[in-house]
Design a protein around this motif. Structure first.
Motif, PDB file in Angstrom:
ATOM      1  N   GLN A   1       0.784  -1.140   0.016  1.00 41.10           N
ATOM      2  CA  GLN A   1      -0.049  -0.019  -0.078  1.00 41.10           C
ATOM      3  C   GLN A   1       0.702   1.260   0.208  1.00 41.10           C
ATOM      4  O   GLN A   1       0.435   2.146  -0.568  1.00 41.10           O
ATOM      5  CB  GLN A   1      -0.917  -0.012   1.345  1.00 41.10           C
ATOM      6  CG  GLN A   1      -2.188  -0.923   1.278  1.00 41.10           C
ATOM      7  CD  GLN A   1      -1.584  -2.379   1.232  1.00 41.10           C
ATOM      8  OE1 GLN A   1      -0.687  -2.580   1.848  1.00 41.10           O
ATOM      9  NE2 GLN A   1      -2.457  -3.444   0.440  1.00 41.10           N
ATOM     10  N   GLU A   2       1.910   1.146   0.860  1.00 39.98           N
ATOM     11  CA  GLU A   2       2.982   2.419   0.813  1.00 39.98           C
ATOM     12  C   GLU A   2       3.577   2.526  -0.639  1.00 39.98           C
ATOM     13  O   GLU A   2       3.514   3.846  -1.001  1.00 39.98           O
ATOM     14  CB  GLU A   2       4.011   2.169   1.906  1.00 39.98           C
ATOM     15  CG  GLU A   2       4.624   3.386   2.241  1.00 39.98           C
ATOM     16  CD  GLU A   2       5.776   3.339   3.375  1.00 39.98           C
ATOM     17  OE1 GLU A   2       5.821   4.039   4.367  1.00 39.98           O
ATOM     18  OE2 GLU A   2       6.563   2.315   3.113  1.00 39.98           O
ATOM     19  N   THR A   3       4.094   1.526  -1.403  1.00 39.08           N
ATOM     20  CA  THR A   3       4.275   1.445  -2.498  1.00 39.08           C
ATOM     21  C   THR A   3       3.487   2.180  -3.561  1.00 39.08           C
ATOM     22  O   THR A   3       3.952   3.035  -4.231  1.00 39.08           O
ATOM     23  CB  THR A   3       4.988   0.199  -3.050  1.00 39.08           C
ATOM     24  OG1 THR A   3       5.710  -0.400  -2.022  1.00 39.08           O
ATOM     25  CG2 THR A   3       5.674   0.250  -4.192  1.00 39.08           C
ATOM     26  N   THR A   4       2.525   1.867  -3.257  1.00 36.58           N
ATOM     27  CA  THR A   4       1.286   2.528  -4.145  1.00 36.58           C
ATOM     28  C   THR A   4       1.095   3.799  -3.879  1.00 36.58           C
ATOM     29  O   THR A   4       0.851   4.774  -4.814  1.00 36.58           O
ATOM     30  CB  THR A   4       0.023   1.558  -4.040  1.00 36.58           C
ATOM     31  OG1 THR A   4      -0.041   0.173  -4.118  1.00 36.58           O
ATOM     32  CG2 THR A   4      -1.338   2.032  -5.254  1.00 36.58           C
ATOM     33  N   GLU A   5       1.036   4.220  -2.855  1.00 39.29           N
ATOM     34  CA  GLU A   5       0.752   5.647  -2.505  1.00 39.29           C
ATOM     35  C   GLU A   5       2.134   6.754  -2.957  1.00 39.29           C
ATOM     36  O   GLU A   5       1.605   7.617  -3.455  1.00 39.29           O
ATOM     37  CB  GLU A   5       0.923   5.595  -0.969  1.00 39.29           C
ATOM     38  CG  GLU A   5      -0.468   5.232  -0.145  1.00 39.29           C
ATOM     39  CD  GLU A   5      -1.466   6.355  -0.290  1.00 39.29           C
ATOM     40  OE1 GLU A   5      -1.293   7.627  -0.613  1.00 39.29           O
ATOM     41  OE2 GLU A   5      -2.720   6.059   0.245  1.00 39.29           O
TER      42      GLU A   5
ATOM     43  N   ILE B   1       3.819  -2.921  -6.025  1.00 34.12           N
ATOM     44  CA  ILE B   1       2.436  -2.159  -5.884  1.00 34.12           C
ATOM     45  C   ILE B   1       1.410  -3.137  -5.605  1.00 34.12           C
ATOM     46  O   ILE B   1       1.416  -4.325  -5.671  1.00 34.12           O
ATOM     47  CB  ILE B   1       2.065  -1.256  -6.683  1.00 34.12           C
ATOM     48  CG1 ILE B   1       1.625  -1.782  -7.879  1.00 34.12           C
ATOM     49  CG2 ILE B   1       3.379  -0.389  -7.221  1.00 34.12           C
ATOM     50  CD1 ILE B   1       0.887  -1.052  -8.880  1.00 34.12           C
ATOM     51  N   ASP B   2       0.359  -2.580  -4.882  1.00 31.65           N
ATOM     52  CA  ASP B   2      -0.992  -3.223  -4.877  1.00 31.65           C
ATOM     53  C   ASP B   2      -1.807  -2.942  -5.731  1.00 31.65           C
ATOM     54  O   ASP B   2      -2.362  -1.960  -5.949  1.00 31.65           O
ATOM     55  CB  ASP B   2      -1.623  -3.282  -3.404  1.00 31.65           C
ATOM     56  CG  ASP B   2      -2.943  -3.934  -3.373  1.00 31.65           C
ATOM     57  OD1 ASP B   2      -3.252  -4.619  -4.064  1.00 31.65           O
ATOM     58  OD2 ASP B   2      -3.695  -3.711  -2.177  1.00 31.65           O
ATOM     59  N   ARG B   3      -1.889  -3.805  -6.874  1.00 37.15           N
ATOM     60  CA  ARG B   3      -2.652  -3.503  -8.170  1.00 37.15           C
ATOM     61  C   ARG B   3      -4.011  -2.944  -7.884  1.00 37.15           C
ATOM     62  O   ARG B   3      -4.642  -2.161  -8.498  1.00 37.15           O
ATOM     63  CB  ARG B   3      -2.428  -4.705  -9.168  1.00 37.15           C
ATOM     64  CG  ARG B   3      -3.079  -4.278 -10.427  1.00 37.15           C
ATOM     65  CD  ARG B   3      -3.260  -5.552 -11.415  1.00 37.15           C
ATOM     66  NE  ARG B   3      -3.770  -6.660 -10.942  1.00 37.15           N
ATOM     67  CZ  ARG B   3      -4.932  -6.612 -11.411  1.00 37.15           C
ATOM     68  NH1 ARG B   3      -5.677  -6.041 -12.352  1.00 37.15           N
ATOM     69  NH2 ARG B   3      -5.635  -7.896 -10.744  1.00 37.15           N
ATOM     70  N   VAL B   4      -4.434  -3.631  -7.067  1.00 35.52           N
ATOM     71  CA  VAL B   4      -6.171  -3.368  -6.588  1.00 35.52           C
ATOM     72  C   VAL B   4      -6.143  -2.064  -6.206  1.00 35.52           C
ATOM     73  O   VAL B   4      -7.299  -1.153  -6.515  1.00 35.52           O
ATOM     74  CB  VAL B   4      -6.868  -4.390  -5.669  1.00 35.52           C
ATOM     75  CG1 VAL B   4      -8.387  -3.891  -5.304  1.00 35.52           C
ATOM     76  CG2 VAL B   4      -6.734  -5.821  -6.205  1.00 35.52           C
ATOM     77  N   SER B   5      -5.296  -1.664  -5.127  1.00 34.53           N
ATOM     78  CA  SER B   5      -5.287  -0.017  -4.571  1.00 34.53           C
ATOM     79  C   SER B   5      -4.965   0.742  -5.703  1.00 34.53           C
ATOM     80  O   SER B   5      -5.618   2.013  -5.705  1.00 34.53           O
ATOM     81  CB  SER B   5      -4.179  -0.112  -3.704  1.00 34.53           C
ATOM     82  OG  SER B   5      -4.484  -0.938  -2.436  1.00 34.53           O
ATOM     83  N   LEU B   6      -4.054   0.476  -6.906  1.00 35.21           N
ATOM     84  CA  LEU B   6      -4.071   1.413  -7.835  1.00 35.21           C
ATOM     85  C   LEU B   6      -5.227   1.450  -8.751  1.00 35.21           C
ATOM     86  O   LEU B   6      -5.561   2.820  -9.061  1.00 35.21           O
ATOM     87  CB  LEU B   6      -2.815   0.638  -8.759  1.00 35.21           C
ATOM     88  CG  LEU B   6      -2.403   1.565 -10.017  1.00 35.21           C
ATOM     89  CD1 LEU B   6      -2.079   2.893  -9.957  1.00 35.21           C
ATOM     90  CD2 LEU B   6      -1.563   0.824 -11.030  1.00 35.21           C
ATOM     91  N   ILE B   7      -6.179   0.541  -8.986  1.00 37.25           N
ATOM     92  CA  ILE B   7      -7.129   0.709  -9.700  1.00 37.25           C
ATOM     93  C   ILE B   7      -8.031   1.488  -9.063  1.00 37.25           C
ATOM     94  O   ILE B   7      -8.835   2.343  -9.702  1.00 37.25           O
ATOM     95  CB  ILE B   7      -7.583  -0.654  -9.962  1.00 37.25           C
ATOM     96  CG1 ILE B   7      -6.847  -1.613 -10.952  1.00 37.25           C
ATOM     97  CG2 ILE B   7      -9.004  -0.634 -10.572  1.00 37.25           C
ATOM     98  CD1 ILE B   7      -7.259  -3.076 -11.218  1.00 37.25           C
ATOM     99  N   GLU B   8      -8.379   1.220  -7.871  1.00 30.49           N
ATOM    100  CA  GLU B   8      -9.052   2.169  -6.855  1.00 30.49           C
ATOM    101  C   GLU B   8      -8.844   3.624  -6.862  1.00 30.49           C
ATOM    102  O   GLU B   8      -9.433   4.458  -6.898  1.00 30.49           O
ATOM    103  CB  GLU B   8      -9.091   1.792  -5.552  1.00 30.49           C
ATOM    104  CG  GLU B   8      -9.704   0.369  -5.099  1.00 30.49           C
ATOM    105  CD  GLU B   8      -9.622  -0.113  -3.916  1.00 30.49           C
ATOM    106  OE1 GLU B   8      -8.860   0.544  -3.022  1.00 30.49           O
ATOM    107  OE2 GLU B   8     -10.173  -1.240  -3.425  1.00 30.49           O
TER     108      GLU B   8
END
Length: 413
Positions: free
Chosen positions: A281-285, A298-305
């Motif tokens: 999550q931090e990587t995505t942020e 990254i968390d791909r799902v978080s990126l899509i959100e």
């Protein structure tokens, strides 16, 4: 008129007497002897019909199409559900993602008599604590969704911290190998094909993500070699989910070892000054907020959100040319040993692998289910010449991940 003499008179008298006698005889000539009247005729009494001797009924013909007995699995399933309802709850470890936590909520609707308790967490963070708890005789978790990686392979499997999930499967649609891409041979992450069921097959999804608003394709092609990560051009421009620990960030260094790029790997840490992050999550942020224009793990799902909210819309994945990646992501299911609610754990595991649950999971998380009867399921990607499919989350590749994590920990310290 003649005159009648006495003689004549006597004769006439005699004749008259005789005539009278003859008339009297004639009147009683039928039966001069009186007869007794006939006896009265008795009124006939109806004779009762003879009682028929009972004839045994002919045996009934067997039903030409007898109702078949229910299959054995139905009785086993009903008994398991009843026992699970008696236990009353199931405790499931779920990845730290809102979408993935939401994807398990359907269980509450399907089994209202079994309370679903979820515990968000990453295997990297609680794997050691679960091992310590079990060693102390403390067992508080039933099922883990997302338990895959070196912690499981090195600390859980060798000492039996998870059970043979294959023996826990009951429902026909779950044990039918034709429903799973590649059958059970590819579904299970562990080498024994017994303990770690991979229900996700994200094939062709990259690990490296780039913000094209900062780094256009003219500077970084649509596909790059693993060695490109050692290019000094990208010094300090990449966030990397801690590659020295279990998690998505450790797959790329392991792949570099597989493809004999250990020298390049050694030049990356700490020389490239990449930003090491603590979680997906931090990587995505960091990537979507512009802290770095590149990221791994990254968390791909978080990126899509984020992108659905209009943030980071120009961030794209950049695959590596050496291989087509296939990963489970968090999509591995295990049942913990000595689960406090073993029947409820079994019910959850069976339900989770049904078409209904997997379709729901895919719709919410956008992960590709390994079930072939789910819309949006995993599909085989065509490979370019020299490419191969590589799943670094398989136990067979754990040796490379373990080696790369130890190497990077040494290089960073």
């Amino acid at each position: 008129m003649p005159r009648y003499t006495n003689r004549w008179k006597a004769l006439l008298f005699s004749t008259l007497v005789m005539m009278l006698v003859a008339g009297a005889v004639a009147c009683g000539s039928e039966d001069p002897t009186p007869t007794s009247p006939p006896p009265p005729t008795a009124t006939p009494v109806p004779v009762a019909a003879p009682t028929a001797t009972p004839v045994p009924a002919a045996p009934s013909e067997p039903d030409p199409t007898p109702t078949p007995a229910p299959p054995a699995w139905e009785a086993e399933w009903e008994q398991t559900v009843a026992a699970a309802e008696a236990e009353g709850q199931v405790v499931v470890i779920v990845p730290p993602s809102e979408a993935r936590q939401e994807s398990v909520e359907l269980f509450r609707e399907k089994f209202p008599n079994i309370e679903l308790i979820t515990e968000p967490g990453h295997i990297r963070n609680f794997g050691q604590s679960v091992a310590q708890e079990q060693d102390a005789g403390i067992y508080q978790y039933d099922v883990c969704y997302g338990c895959v990686g070196t912690t499981v392979y090195n600390q859980w499997l060798p000492v039996g911290r998870v059970v043979n999930i294959r023996e826990q499967l009951i429902l026909p649609e779950v044990v039918d190998e034709s429903k799973w891409l590649g059958g059970f041979e590819l579904a299970y992450a562990d080498t024994n094909n017994t303990h770690m069921f991979g229900f996700v097959a994200n094939r062709g999804q990259p690990t490296l993500y780039v913000d094209r608003s900062v780094i256009p394709e003219s500077e970084l092609p649509a596909a790059v070699s693993l060695a490109e990560l050692a290019n000094p051009k990208w010094k300090g421009m990449l966030s990397w989910n801690d590659p020295s620990r279990p998690g998505g960030g450790s797959t790329v260094p392991a792949a570099m070892i597989v493809f004999d790029l250990e020298a390049e790997l050694r030049s990356i840490f700490p020389g490239q000054e990449y930003l090491i992050t603590a979680s997906n999550q931090e990587t995505t942020e960091f990537l979507v907020r512009g802290k770095t224009p590149m990221a791994i793990g990254i968390d791909r799902v978080s990126l899509i959100e984020f992108q659905q909210q209009g943030v980071g819309e120009q961030i794209v994945g950049v695959p590596f040319t050496e291989y087509v990646q296939e990963s489970y992501g968090f999509g591995v299911l295990t049942i913990l040993n000595n689960a406090p609610n073993p029947n409820a754990a079994r019910v959850f595991a069976n339900w989770w692998l049904t078409q209904e649950a997997q379709a729901n999971h895919t719709e919410i998380t956008l992960d590709q289910s390994r079930r072939v009867d789910v819309e949006g399921s995993a599909i085989s990607s065509e490979l370019a010449p020299g490419q191969e499919v590589l799943n670094m989350q398989l136990e067979v590749n754990n040796v490379h991940r373990t080696k790369s994590q130890a190497l990077i920990a040494e290089l960073l310290n």
